[in-house]
Design a protein around this motif. Sequence first.
Motif, PDB file in Angstrom:
ATOM      1  N   ARG A  39      -8.552   1.976   4.937  1.00 43.59           N
ATOM      2  CA  ARG A  39      -7.770   2.443   3.796  1.00 43.59           C
ATOM      3  C   ARG A  39      -6.488   3.028   4.343  1.00 43.59           C
ATOM      4  NH1 ARG A  39     -10.434   6.979   1.576  1.00 43.59           N
ATOM      5  NH2 ARG A  39     -11.807   6.995   3.381  1.00 43.59           N
ATOM      6  N   MET A  40      -5.375   2.604   3.778  1.00 41.91           N
ATOM      7  CA  MET A  40      -4.100   3.130   4.225  1.00 41.91           C
ATOM      8  C   MET A  40      -3.376   3.741   3.039  1.00 41.91           C
ATOM      9  SD  MET A  40      -0.944   1.350   6.109  1.00 41.91           S
ATOM     10  CE  MET A  40       0.036   1.264   4.643  1.00 41.91           C
ATOM     11  N   TYR A  41      -2.895   4.959   3.227  1.00 44.37           N
ATOM     12  CA  TYR A  41      -2.184   5.698   2.190  1.00 44.37           C
ATOM     13  C   TYR A  41      -0.734   5.865   2.626  1.00 44.37           C
ATOM     14  CZ  TYR A  41      -6.902   6.574   0.558  1.00 44.37           C
ATOM     15  OH  TYR A  41      -8.188   6.409   0.112  1.00 44.37           O
ATOM     16  N   LYS A  42       0.143   5.074   2.002  1.00 45.75           N
ATOM     17  CA  LYS A  42       1.549   5.066   2.416  1.00 45.75           C
ATOM     18  C   LYS A  42       2.223   6.417   2.194  1.00 45.75           C
ATOM     19  CE  LYS A  42       4.041   1.479   1.255  1.00 45.75           C
ATOM     20  NZ  LYS A  42       4.605   0.307   0.524  1.00 45.75           N
ATOM     21  N   ALA A  43       2.062   7.003   1.024  1.00 43.29           N
ATOM     22  CA  ALA A  43       2.755   8.264   0.716  1.00 43.29           C
ATOM     23  C   ALA A  43       2.334   9.385   1.664  1.00 43.29           C
ATOM     24  CB  ALA A  43       2.520   8.669  -0.735  1.00 43.29           C
ATOM     25  N   GLN A  44       1.066   9.419   2.013  1.00 39.39           N
ATOM     26  CA  GLN A  44       0.552  10.468   2.905  1.00 39.39           C
ATOM     27  C   GLN A  44       0.696  10.095   4.377  1.00 39.39           C
ATOM     28  OE1 GLN A  44      -1.233   9.181   0.294  1.00 39.39           O
ATOM     29  NE2 GLN A  44      -1.051  10.889  -1.132  1.00 39.39           N
ATOM     30  N   PRO A  80       3.417  -3.832   2.698  1.00 41.94           N
ATOM     31  CA  PRO A  80       2.685  -4.302   1.515  1.00 41.94           C
ATOM     32  C   PRO A  80       1.765  -3.238   0.928  1.00 41.94           C
ATOM     33  CG  PRO A  80       2.409  -5.826   3.353  1.00 41.94           C
ATOM     34  CD  PRO A  80       3.106  -4.615   3.889  1.00 41.94           C
ATOM     35  N   GLU A  81       1.408  -3.437  -0.327  1.00 41.99           N
ATOM     36  CA  GLU A  81       0.390  -2.639  -1.016  1.00 41.99           C
ATOM     37  C   GLU A  81      -0.596  -3.627  -1.623  1.00 41.99           C
ATOM     38  OE1 GLU A  81       2.657  -0.380  -3.864  1.00 41.99           O
ATOM     39  OE2 GLU A  81       3.681   0.744  -2.281  1.00 41.99           O
ATOM     40  N   GLY A  82      -1.870  -3.263  -1.625  1.00 44.60           N
ATOM     41  CA  GLY A  82      -2.873  -4.142  -2.207  1.00 44.60           C
ATOM     42  C   GLY A  82      -4.057  -4.319  -1.284  1.00 44.60           C
ATOM     43  N   SER A  83      -4.870  -5.316  -1.598  1.00 42.90           N
ATOM     44  CA  SER A  83      -6.089  -5.604  -0.828  1.00 42.90           C
ATOM     45  C   SER A  83      -5.883  -6.831   0.039  1.00 42.90           C
ATOM     46  CB  SER A  83      -7.265  -5.828  -1.784  1.00 42.90           C
ATOM     47  OG  SER A  83      -7.544  -4.643  -2.479  1.00 42.90           O
ATOM     48  N   TYR A  84      -6.142  -6.655   1.322  1.00 49.62           N
ATOM     49  CA  TYR A  84      -5.982  -7.710   2.321  1.00 49.62           C
ATOM     50  C   TYR A  84      -7.162  -7.647   3.283  1.00 49.62           C
ATOM     51  CZ  TYR A  84      -1.276  -7.624   0.408  1.00 49.62           C
ATOM     52  OH  TYR A  84      -0.218  -7.654  -0.450  1.00 49.62           O
ATOM     53  N   ILE A 166      -8.867  -4.330   4.232  1.00 43.71           N
ATOM     54  CA  ILE A 166      -7.947  -3.203   4.273  1.00 43.71           C
ATOM     55  C   ILE A 166      -7.302  -3.061   2.895  1.00 43.71           C
ATOM     56  CG2 ILE A 166      -6.151  -4.651   5.333  1.00 43.71           C
ATOM     57  CD1 ILE A 166      -4.979  -2.024   6.550  1.00 43.71           C
ATOM     58  N   ASP A 167      -7.375  -1.868   2.350  1.00 41.10           N
ATOM     59  CA  ASP A 167      -6.728  -1.552   1.076  1.00 41.10           C
ATOM     60  C   ASP A 167      -5.544  -0.645   1.375  1.00 41.10           C
ATOM     61  OD1 ASP A 167      -8.577  -2.927  -0.637  1.00 41.10           O
ATOM     62  OD2 ASP A 167     -10.013  -1.324  -0.241  1.00 41.10           O
ATOM     63  N   ILE A 168      -4.371  -1.062   0.915  1.00 39.17           N
ATOM     64  CA  ILE A 168      -3.142  -0.316   1.167  1.00 39.17           C
ATOM     65  C   ILE A 168      -2.659   0.252  -0.162  1.00 39.17           C
ATOM     66  CG2 ILE A 168      -0.797  -0.430   2.081  1.00 39.17           C
ATOM     67  CD1 ILE A 168      -1.722  -2.919   3.712  1.00 39.17           C
ATOM     68  N   TYR A 169      -2.618   1.576  -0.227  1.00 35.82           N
ATOM     69  CA  TYR A 169      -2.263   2.288  -1.448  1.00 35.82           C
ATOM     70  C   TYR A 169      -0.849   2.868  -1.334  1.00 35.82           C
ATOM     71  CZ  TYR A 169      -7.333   2.162  -1.956  1.00 35.82           C
ATOM     72  OH  TYR A 169      -8.633   1.761  -2.022  1.00 35.82           O
ATOM     73  N   ALA A 170      -0.173   2.920  -2.502  1.00 39.09           N
ATOM     74  CA  ALA A 170       1.169   3.499  -2.535  1.00 39.09           C
ATOM     75  C   ALA A 170       1.084   4.958  -2.142  1.00 39.09           C
ATOM     76  CB  ALA A 170       1.783   3.364  -3.918  1.00 39.09           C
TER      77      ALA A 170
END
Length: 170
Positions: A39-44, A80-84, A166-170
Motif C-alpha cells: 500500500r502506498m500513500y502519496k500524500a503521506q 500513478p494512483e490505483g491498483s496494480y 500494490i494499491d497506490i492512494y492519493a
Amino acid sequence: MTNTKFPRRAFLMGGLVAFLSGCASKFRSYNGPEVTRLRMYKAQRFLVLDGTDDVLRTYPIGLGFAPEGHKQFEGDGRTPEGSYVIDRRNPDSLFHLSIGISYPNAADIALAQAEGKSPGGDIFIHGGPRKGIDPINVRDWTAGCIAVTDRQIEEIYAMVRDGTPIDIYA
C-alpha cells in the motif's frame, strides 16, 4: 617448533573476508512472512508492506517531481494512483535495484489514447537518487517512480515477489 598462529590468522582472515563480502552484496535474502500486498500513500509519502496478519515494514518515499494527481501521460512527472501489481524486477537498474509496477493498465491506456498521447510506462520502486540530487532538500525527484534509499530497496527487492498487488492512494 610449529607456528600455530598462522592457521588461526588465516582462518580469522577468511572469516572476515566472507563476512564482508556478504555485506557488500546488494542482493539480500528474506525468510520471513510473505508480503501479500503493498500500500502506498502519496500524500503521506510512505509505503507499507503487508503480510497476512499485520504490517511487516513501512518506508518513507519520494515521488515524481509533480506528485499531485494520477499519472496520465508520458512526461507528466506524476506517480500513478490505483491498483496494480509488481510485474518485474531489474537487478541492473540505474537506481541500484528496482521492481516494476504494472502501469499502465487498460484504463490508463484508454485515457491517454483519448487525448492522443502516450500513457508512459516504466514505473518502478527503486533506490537512491541520481547524482546531483540532494534527497534531504529534494524529496520528489523521479519522473513518476517511487524512490527509497538503496538499503531500503535491497530489503523490498528481497521481500516482494512478482505478482504481489500494490494499491497506490492519493
